[in-house]
Design a protein around this motif. Structure first.
Motif, PDB file in Angstrom:
ATOM      1  N   VAL A   1       0.837  -1.205   0.000  1.00  0.00           N
ATOM      2  CA  VAL A   1       0.000   0.000   0.000  1.00  0.00           C
ATOM      3  C   VAL A   1       0.868   1.250   0.000  1.00  0.00           C
ATOM      4  O   VAL A   1       0.633   2.196  -0.763  1.00  0.00           O
ATOM      5  CB  VAL A   1      -0.949  -0.002   1.216  1.00  0.00           C
ATOM      6  N   LYS A   2       1.898   1.252   0.832  1.00  0.00           N
ATOM      7  CA  LYS A   2       2.750   2.431   0.983  1.00  0.00           C
ATOM      8  C   LYS A   2       3.609   2.677  -0.256  1.00  0.00           C
ATOM      9  O   LYS A   2       3.716   3.811  -0.740  1.00  0.00           O
ATOM     10  CB  LYS A   2       3.651   2.266   2.208  1.00  0.00           C
ATOM     11  N   ASN A   3       4.233   1.608  -0.777  1.00  0.00           N
ATOM     12  CA  ASN A   3       5.225   1.766  -1.835  1.00  0.00           C
ATOM     13  C   ASN A   3       4.675   1.663  -3.249  1.00  0.00           C
ATOM     14  O   ASN A   3       5.316   2.119  -4.193  1.00  0.00           O
ATOM     15  CB  ASN A   3       6.331   0.708  -1.663  1.00  0.00           C
ATOM     16  N   ILE A   4       3.500   1.060  -3.399  1.00  0.00           N
ATOM     17  CA  ILE A   4       2.959   0.855  -4.741  1.00  0.00           C
ATOM     18  C   ILE A   4       1.598   1.519  -4.909  1.00  0.00           C
ATOM     19  O   ILE A   4       1.413   2.391  -5.751  1.00  0.00           O
ATOM     20  CB  ILE A   4       2.829  -0.652  -5.077  1.00  0.00           C
ATOM     21  N   LEU A   5       0.622   1.095  -4.097  1.00  0.00           N
ATOM     22  CA  LEU A   5      -0.749   1.566  -4.291  1.00  0.00           C
ATOM     23  C   LEU A   5      -0.845   3.084  -4.186  1.00  0.00           C
ATOM     24  O   LEU A   5      -1.452   3.738  -5.041  1.00  0.00           O
ATOM     25  CB  LEU A   5      -1.681   0.893  -3.292  1.00  0.00           C
ATOM     26  N   LYS A   6      -0.253   3.656  -3.146  1.00  0.00           N
ATOM     27  CA  LYS A   6      -0.360   5.101  -2.950  1.00  0.00           C
ATOM     28  C   LYS A   6       0.417   5.888  -3.998  1.00  0.00           C
ATOM     29  O   LYS A   6       0.063   7.026  -4.323  1.00  0.00           O
ATOM     30  CB  LYS A   6       0.120   5.479  -1.545  1.00  0.00           C
ATOM     31  N   VAL A   7       1.474   5.274  -4.537  1.00  0.00           N
ATOM     32  CA  VAL A   7       2.300   5.965  -5.538  1.00  0.00           C
ATOM     33  C   VAL A   7       1.589   6.034  -6.888  1.00  0.00           C
ATOM     34  O   VAL A   7       1.578   7.064  -7.556  1.00  0.00           O
ATOM     35  CB  VAL A   7       3.662   5.255  -5.695  1.00  0.00           C
ATOM     36  N   TYR A   8       0.946   4.910  -7.279  1.00  0.00           N
ATOM     37  CA  TYR A   8       0.369   4.828  -8.619  1.00  0.00           C
ATOM     38  C   TYR A   8      -1.145   5.016  -8.662  1.00  0.00           C
ATOM     39  O   TYR A   8      -1.715   5.043  -9.758  1.00  0.00           O
ATOM     40  CB  TYR A   8       0.731   3.489  -9.262  1.00  0.00           C
ATOM     41  N   TYR A   9      -1.797   5.109  -7.523  1.00  0.00           N
ATOM     42  CA  TYR A   9      -3.242   5.340  -7.493  1.00  0.00           C
ATOM     43  C   TYR A   9      -3.574   6.605  -8.292  1.00  0.00           C
ATOM     44  O   TYR A   9      -2.890   7.608  -8.159  1.00  0.00           O
ATOM     45  CB  TYR A   9      -3.692   5.495  -6.036  1.00  0.00           C
ATOM     46  N   PRO A  10      -4.596   6.604  -9.190  1.00  0.00           N
ATOM     47  CA  PRO A  10      -5.589   5.549  -9.399  1.00  0.00           C
ATOM     48  C   PRO A  10      -5.353   4.673 -10.639  1.00  0.00           C
ATOM     49  O   PRO A  10      -6.295   4.182 -11.235  1.00  0.00           O
ATOM     50  CB  PRO A  10      -6.863   6.365  -9.588  1.00  0.00           C
ATOM     51  N   ASP A  11      -4.094   4.484 -11.057  1.00  0.00           N
ATOM     52  CA  ASP A  11      -3.804   3.677 -12.242  1.00  0.00           C
ATOM     53  C   ASP A  11      -3.907   2.191 -11.886  1.00  0.00           C
ATOM     54  O   ASP A  11      -2.923   1.557 -11.495  1.00  0.00           O
ATOM     55  CB  ASP A  11      -2.403   4.010 -12.761  1.00  0.00           C
ATOM     56  N   ILE A  12      -5.107   1.622 -12.033  1.00  0.00           N
ATOM     57  CA  ILE A  12      -5.348   0.231 -11.649  1.00  0.00           C
ATOM     58  C   ILE A  12      -4.440  -0.708 -12.427  1.00  0.00           C
ATOM     59  O   ILE A  12      -3.868  -1.655 -11.859  1.00  0.00           O
ATOM     60  CB  ILE A  12      -6.823  -0.159 -11.895  1.00  0.00           C
ATOM     61  N   ARG A  13      -4.303  -0.479 -13.709  1.00  0.00           N
ATOM     62  CA  ARG A  13      -3.497  -1.358 -14.553  1.00  0.00           C
ATOM     63  C   ARG A  13      -2.058  -1.439 -14.035  1.00  0.00           C
ATOM     64  O   ARG A  13      -1.500  -2.534 -13.886  1.00  0.00           O
ATOM     65  CB  ARG A  13      -3.534  -0.861 -15.993  1.00  0.00           C
ATOM     66  N   LYS A  14      -1.449  -0.290 -13.768  1.00  0.00           N
ATOM     67  CA  LYS A  14      -0.075  -0.260 -13.284  1.00  0.00           C
ATOM     68  C   LYS A  14       0.038  -0.941 -11.925  1.00  0.00           C
ATOM     69  O   LYS A  14       0.992  -1.703 -11.675  1.00  0.00           O
ATOM     70  CB  LYS A  14       0.397   1.200 -13.188  1.00  0.00           C
ATOM     71  N   ILE A  15      -0.912  -0.698 -11.041  1.00  0.00           N
ATOM     72  CA  ILE A  15      -0.858  -1.263  -9.686  1.00  0.00           C
ATOM     73  C   ILE A  15      -0.946  -2.779  -9.728  1.00  0.00           C
ATOM     74  O   ILE A  15      -0.210  -3.487  -9.015  1.00  0.00           O
ATOM     75  CB  ILE A  15      -1.982  -0.670  -8.816  1.00  0.00           C
ATOM     76  N   ILE A  16      -1.824  -3.328 -10.567  1.00  0.00           N
ATOM     77  CA  ILE A  16      -1.968  -4.788 -10.643  1.00  0.00           C
ATOM     78  C   ILE A  16      -0.735  -5.416 -11.283  1.00  0.00           C
ATOM     79  O   ILE A  16      -0.286  -6.498 -10.871  1.00  0.00           O
ATOM     80  CB  ILE A  16      -3.248  -5.164 -11.412  1.00  0.00           C
ATOM     81  N   LEU A  17      -0.143  -4.751 -12.267  1.00  0.00           N
ATOM     82  CA  LEU A  17       1.100  -5.255 -12.854  1.00  0.00           C
ATOM     83  C   LEU A  17       2.215  -5.295 -11.818  1.00  0.00           C
ATOM     84  O   LEU A  17       3.013  -6.249 -11.759  1.00  0.00           O
ATOM     85  CB  LEU A  17       1.512  -4.393 -14.045  1.00  0.00           C
ATOM     86  N   GLU A  18       2.282  -4.264 -10.973  1.00  0.00           N
ATOM     87  CA  GLU A  18       3.280  -4.238  -9.910  1.00  0.00           C
ATOM     88  C   GLU A  18       3.006  -5.336  -8.882  1.00  0.00           C
ATOM     89  O   GLU A  18       3.936  -5.967  -8.363  1.00  0.00           O
ATOM     90  CB  GLU A  18       3.285  -2.866  -9.225  1.00  0.00           C
ATOM     91  N   LEU A  19       1.724  -5.581  -8.595  1.00  0.00           N
ATOM     92  CA  LEU A  19       1.356  -6.639  -7.652  1.00  0.00           C
ATOM     93  C   LEU A  19       1.840  -7.995  -8.168  1.00  0.00           C
ATOM     94  O   LEU A  19       2.415  -8.786  -7.410  1.00  0.00           O
ATOM     95  CB  LEU A  19      -0.158  -6.661  -7.451  1.00  0.00           C
ATOM     96  N   GLN A  20       1.614  -8.260  -9.443  1.00  0.00           N
ATOM     97  CA  GLN A  20       2.044  -9.526 -10.026  1.00  0.00           C
ATOM     98  C   GLN A  20       3.563  -9.670  -9.944  1.00  0.00           C
ATOM     99  O   GLN A  20       4.079 -10.754  -9.643  1.00  0.00           O
ATOM    100  CB  GLN A  20       1.580  -9.618 -11.482  1.00  0.00           C
ATOM    101  N   SER A  21       4.280  -8.575 -10.192  1.00  0.00           N
ATOM    102  CA  SER A  21       5.740  -8.611 -10.123  1.00  0.00           C
ATOM    103  C   SER A  21       6.220  -8.927  -8.712  1.00  0.00           C
ATOM    104  O   SER A  21       7.197  -9.663  -8.520  1.00  0.00           O
ATOM    105  CB  SER A  21       6.310  -7.269 -10.582  1.00  0.00           C
ATOM    106  N   CYS A  22       5.516  -8.407  -7.710  1.00  0.00           N
ATOM    107  CA  CYS A  22       5.902  -8.632  -6.307  1.00  0.00           C
ATOM    108  C   CYS A  22       5.575 -10.048  -5.826  1.00  0.00           C
ATOM    109  O   CYS A  22       6.018 -10.446  -4.745  1.00  0.00           O
ATOM    110  CB  CYS A  22       5.202  -7.623  -5.398  1.00  0.00           C
ATOM    111  N   CYS A  23       4.789 -10.785  -6.628  1.00  0.00           N
ATOM    112  CA  CYS A  23       4.332 -12.119  -6.208  1.00  0.00           C
ATOM    113  C   CYS A  23       4.943 -13.238  -7.051  1.00  0.00           C
ATOM    114  O   CYS A  23       4.426 -14.357  -7.085  1.00  0.00           O
ATOM    115  CB  CYS A  23       2.810 -12.201  -6.286  1.00  0.00           C
ATOM    116  N   SER A  24       6.050 -12.970  -7.719  1.00  0.00           N
ATOM    117  CA  SER A  24       6.627 -13.947  -8.644  1.00  0.00           C
ATOM    118  C   SER A  24       7.070 -15.230  -7.950  1.00  0.00           C
ATOM    119  O   SER A  24       7.146 -16.284  -8.574  1.00  0.00           O
ATOM    120  CB  SER A  24       7.813 -13.319  -9.383  1.00  0.00           C
TER     121      SER A  24
END
Length: 315
Positions: A188-211
């Motif tokens: 939330v701190k490092n990704i969601l708040k930085v890229y909000y409200p770009d849902i596409r970018k946030i979900i791509l970052e989430l996938q990268s963090c869960c490899s």
């Protein structure tokens, strides 16, 4: 060869209105419009990645419509309006399906000249009673008012970070990803708040963090250095030689991962602290950042942004 993994943005793309991450009032309004079985017009506005095109396609699927999709960033000209669109509107509806034209990125279509696409569309929409129209745009102020009116006014897509967070947790649970309260807080701190409200970018970052099958968030490598943004703002406020400004950020390239990300965070910082509050400057900054999405050399656009800020501060 092993099949490549699907992007989560595609795997978890909304299929229905209920799947969309939107404020409940707008979601219910759209559902009521669809349920009324009446003609559907809309102009969806919002930042890139927020779901405008996805929503337009969901509406088309819900209506079981025959669709003409026009990418206005590529085909936003008079020839397209008088050719493809007018021909589609005048075609016979032999299968009983409603006809729908989706005008994607309508704000990038020509709108200033007397023979511009947007002005031509006014009459086409008026003269096509059996065809529905949906437009999407990042900047509704670039869509002429008569066209906004014919499309039922601007509907700005909005949602809260809390709404999106619920969707992200759903994705993690569906994929069987291991996570803790600490790793969620870090995301939330490092990704969601930085890229909000770009849902596409946030979900791509989430996938990268869960490899690895576990949510691991170290640092937001793609986010701009916070202290560098502060230094850059100070330089813009005091440096009288704009070329020295360019030399400053070029000499700090190791602190810049992406000019678009840096521009977005710089824009938000300036607004958050109240250093920029006049409408004209905000619109000019927004336009430069929008153009940055379309060009190959983003540094040139970034230099334009910095030049604008420097001129605004020193004038």
């Amino acid at each position: 060869m092993e099949n490549l993994k699907e992007y989560w943005t595609e795997e978890f793309a909304p299929k229905t209105i209920d799947d969309m991450v939107l404020v409940s009032a707008l979601k219910e309004k759209i559902k009521n419009q669809l349920g009324s079985k009446t003609k559907f017009y809309a102009l969806y506005a919002g930042r890139a990645g927020i779901g405008k095109t996805t929503l337009a396609n969901i509406v088309a699927k819900t209506l079981n419509a025959s669709v003409l999709f026009i990418p206005c960033g590529v085909e936003g000209n008079v020839a397209t309006a008088q050719g493809k669109i007018k021909t589609f509107c005048e075609s016979l509806n032999i299968d009983g399906k409603p006809k729908l034209v989706i005008l994607d990125e309508l704000d990038s279509a020509s709108g200033t000249q007397d023979n511009s696409m947007q002005k031509v569309l006014r009459n086409i929409i008026t003269d096509s009673p059996d065809t529905m129209f949906i437009g999407t745009c990042n900047y509704p102020e670039k869509v002429i008012e008569p066209l906004q009116s014919r499309l039922g006014g601007v509907k700005k897509l909005e949602f809260s970070a809390k709404d999106l967070f619920g969707r992200l947790v759903y994705i993690l649970n569906t994929k069987g990803i291991k996570y803790t309260n600490e790793s969620l807080s870090a995301f939330v701190k490092n990704i969601l708040k930085v890229y909000y409200p770009d849902i596409r970018k946030i979900i791509l970052e989430l996938q990268s963090c869960c490899s690895t099958g576990t949510l691991v968030v170290t640092t937001n490598a793609s986010a701009a250095d916070s202290s560098f943004i502060d230094e850059l703002i100070q330089k813009c406020r005091t440096e009288k030689n704009v070329l020295e400004l360019r030399r400053f950020y070029v000499s700090n390239k190791s602190r810049i991962s992406d000019y678009l990300t840096l521009s977005s965070e710089l824009f938000n910082r300036l607004l958050d602290v109240g250093l920029i509050n006049d409408r004209d400057t905000i619109l000019k900054m927004s336009n430069i950042i929008y153009q940055m999405n379309l060009v190959i050399d983003r540094e040139v656009c970034f230099f334009s942004l910095i030049t604008l800020l420097n001129k605004t501060f020193l004038s």
